[in-house]
Design an enzyme around this catalytic site. Structure first.
Site, short mmCIF file in Angstrom:
data_model
loop_
_atom_site.label_atom_id
_atom_site.label_comp_id
_atom_site.label_asym_id
_atom_site.label_seq_id
_atom_site.Cartn_x
_atom_site.Cartn_y
_atom_site.Cartn_z
N ASP A 194 -6.68 10.29 -6.38
CA ASP A 194 -7.04 9.40 -7.49
C ASP A 194 -5.92 9.34 -8.52
O ASP A 194 -5.62 8.28 -9.07
CB ASP A 194 -8.33 9.89 -8.16
CG ASP A 194 -9.55 9.66 -7.29
OD1 ASP A 194 -9.42 8.92 -6.29
OD2 ASP A 194 -10.61 10.23 -7.61
N ASN A 211 -4.40 13.09 0.10
CA ASN A 211 -5.79 13.55 0.03
C ASN A 211 -5.99 14.81 0.86
O ASN A 211 -6.67 15.75 0.43
CB ASN A 211 -6.74 12.46 0.52
CG ASN A 211 -6.92 11.35 -0.50
OD1 ASN A 211 -6.82 11.60 -1.71
ND2 ASN A 211 -7.16 10.15 -0.06
N GLU A 233 -6.01 2.44 -0.74
CA GLU A 233 -4.68 2.58 -1.35
C GLU A 233 -3.89 1.27 -1.31
O GLU A 233 -2.68 1.27 -1.52
CB GLU A 233 -3.89 3.68 -0.62
CG GLU A 233 -3.46 3.35 0.80
CD GLU A 233 -4.52 3.71 1.84
OE1 GLU A 233 -4.18 3.87 3.00
OE2 GLU A 233 -5.73 3.82 1.47
N ASP A 265 0.83 -1.19 0.00
CA ASP A 265 0.00 0.00 0.00
C ASP A 265 0.87 1.25 0.00
O ASP A 265 2.07 1.19 0.26
CB ASP A 265 -1.02 0.00 1.14
CG ASP A 265 -0.39 0.20 2.51
OD1 ASP A 265 0.84 0.39 2.59
OD2 ASP A 265 -1.13 0.17 3.50
#
Length: 579
Positions: A466, A457, A492, A449
């Site tokens: 994204d 974010n 993620e 991850d």
């Protein structure tokens, strides 16, 4: 009891039964006629919604011209924008009036009203930006106005989808044409968006920025995907020549001339040559080639409407004929029952049994041959027609179910990254693990991850997050082998199944991906470059009883250990490979 009385009672009972059966048949045909009429109306209003999407998309061309105008407004450009807005408003008002008149499409009406409000706000932003001195029109503000115009179309297409779904339920055989028309409308929109990517660059007469370049590549990919989806069903012998001609025209004009022009403007940007045009001149050259897409859309929807109109007329004729046949049959049986008991009663009882079977869904029932030329023969032929109609309807329902199954299969891909989604990955992984266990071959599982993804974010917004997910997915696909299965595990977190790969090789693959991710500078929508790292957990099959759950659990523990050790590293789990 006298025979005449018994016969009269029997006649009354039989007439009642026949009347009930004919009533059921007529009601069924009436329902089919109503459904076909409603479906045709939905198809016609869906076409109007597609035209509205086209007109609003077309309006972006004059809007882009105004956004790139000089400090002194060009009256011709303003006039073109006013005319385009007037056409969009007239089309919008016609669609709203039609929906109000039908009164059955509340969800579609809500979507259209939402689009109307968004269009008003987007126009206001275009006017505000275009009123600024040209030196003060920042690219972000210009593209912001362009994107507000973009956002109107998906809401209109939501109404198109709702209306098309209603039409497809009534006319499953025209579902392909409706889907094709909807895809063509979407292709027209993405083609327009591709042209709008040049607005800021042409306004400032500067090379394309990284955001615009990335947007152009994404749009080219979506346009090519829609091209394949539209043209794939045409590769059959049954394809109408009108569709083939429209496809050829689109290939020549848009995918030939139109995209070649876009490529030439891109080359001018790369080579830092003068564009030799402003936004209005770009639109005047590019937009006409998109007319071939609209032409294909109109051909597809027109063919669906023509077929639906014929079906609706057939349903109306069938309803009338069944009503006439039913009434005539009742009158004939009532008038001649006593005289032709042996000739009429027995065939009538047999016909009743066939009708009961059909009503219960037994379409394999045998219809007696209708060789006679009297009313009983008419009834038998009507029943045979009803049976054929029911069989055809069942076949269409099966085709619709098959189509739904194909669409469900398409849902195995994660919509953002294009990787396998969790459900699809689990199904593939279980099959691969079972195969590896049977053949005694090596198999490894990797979980990784993105480190501190929440910061991306929080600091740059979810669009930036994204972009990071999409780029990491792209890097993963490019790094792993073609036989490896890469999926998005959630958020993620990503998961990879590597068949015929031992722990050491899997570790090396993970390490190579970790280094590639660490070295990448990911372009964000705001033009910044973002660096990220990732942590990895690697396990391999080491026990005969290993399954997907144990491998995932082991990889999770290894991933946790990598995070505890400081992140941005690869940590192994199990070290034995199953024999």
């Amino acid at each position: 009891m006298k025979l005449t009385r018994l016969f009269a009672i029997t006649t009354l009972v039989l007439l009642t039964l026949i009347g009930l059966m004919l009533t059921r048949i007529i009601f069924t045909e009436w329902s089919a006629y109503q459904s076909s009429r409603n479906g045709l109306e939905a198809m016609l209003v869906a076409k109007k919604a597609m035209v509205l999407a086209e007109k609003v998309s077309f309006e972006r061309g004059p809007a882009n011209g105004v956004l790139g105008d000089a400090d002194t407004p060009d009256a011709a450009k303003r006039a073109r924008l006013a005319q385009a807005r007037a056409v969009s408003d007239a089309t919008m008002n016609d669609l709203v009036a039609t929906l109000n008149a039908q009164g059955r499409h509340d969800q579609a009406m809500q979507a259209v009203q939402k689009a109307q409000a968004q269009l008003t706000a987007a126009r206001k932003e275009v006017d505000l930006v275009s009123a600024l001195p040209r030196a003060n029109r920042q690219p972000e503000r210009v593209m912001g106005a362009v994107h507000e115009m973009f956002d109107v179309i998906p809401v209109i297409m939501e109404a198109v989808t709702i209306l098309s779904r209603d039409a497809e339920e009534a006319y499953p055989r025209y579902a392909d044409a409706l889907v094709g028309a909807r895809l063509a409308a979407e292709l027209r929109e993405y083609a327009g968006r591709l042209g709008s990517q040049f607005t800021a660059a042409l306004t400032e007469q500067k090379p394309l920025g990284e955001v615009e370049k990335q947007g152009i590549q994404v749009l080219r990919g979506r346009i090519e995907q829609l091209r394949i989806l539209i043209e794939l069903p045409t590769h059959t012998r049954e394809t109408d020549e009108r569709i083939l001609e429209a496809v050829r025209e689109m290939e020549q004009r848009y995918f030939g001339d139109g995209l070649a022009f876009v490529a030439e403007v891109e080359r001018a940007s790369v080579e830092k040559r003068p564009y030799g045009m402003d936004t209005a001149e770009f639109a005047a050259r590019y937009v006409p080639d998109m007319a071939s897409i609209v032409q294909l859309r109109d051909v597809l929807i027109s063919m669906a409407i023509e077929g639906s109109q014929k079906r609706n007329a057939e349903a109306r004729r069938t309803l009338l004929s069944m009503a006439l046949v039913g009434v005539g049959a009742l009158l004939v049986v009532a008038a001649v029952f006593l005289a032709i008991r042996q000739r009429v009663l027995r065939p009538l009882l047999g016909t009743t049994r066939v009708l009961v079977d059909i009503a219960r869904g037994n379409l394999d029932t045998e219809v007696p041959p209708a060789e006679r030329g009297d009313e009983i023969g008419d009834m038998l032929r009507a029943v045979a027609a009803l049976k054929l109609s029911s069989q055809e309807r069942r076949r269409l329902e099966e085709e619709r179910d098959n189509l739904i199954g194909e669409l469900r299969q398409m849902s195995s891909t994660d919509f953002l990254t294009g990787l396998l989604n969790r459900r699809a990955f689990a199904g593939i992984a279980e099959a691969q693990i079972a195969s590896a266990r049977r053949h005694g071959s090596a198999l490894a599982l990797i979980i990784f991850d993105i480190d501190h993804f929440k910061r991306v974010n929080d600091q740059h917004g979810h669009d930036a997050g994204d972009s990071v997910l999409v780029e990491v997915a792209r890097i993963a696909r490019a790094t792993f082998r073609t036989e490896d299965f890469v999926g998005r595990h959630g958020g993620e977190e990503f998961v990879v199944l590597a068949p015929h790969c031992d722990l050491a090789a899997a570790h090396a693959l993970a390490e190579r991906l970790r280094e590639t991710i660490e070295a990448a500078a990911i372009a964000l929508p705001d033009g910044q470059a973002q660096k990220v790292t990732a942590s990895f957990g690697v396990v391999s099959m080491s026990r005969p009883g290993d399954n997907l759950d144990t491998l995932l659990h082991g990889a999770d523990r290894a991933l946790y250990a990598a995070k505890q050790a400081g992140r941005n590293r690869v940590t192994d789990g199990a070290t034995r490979v199953a024999a």
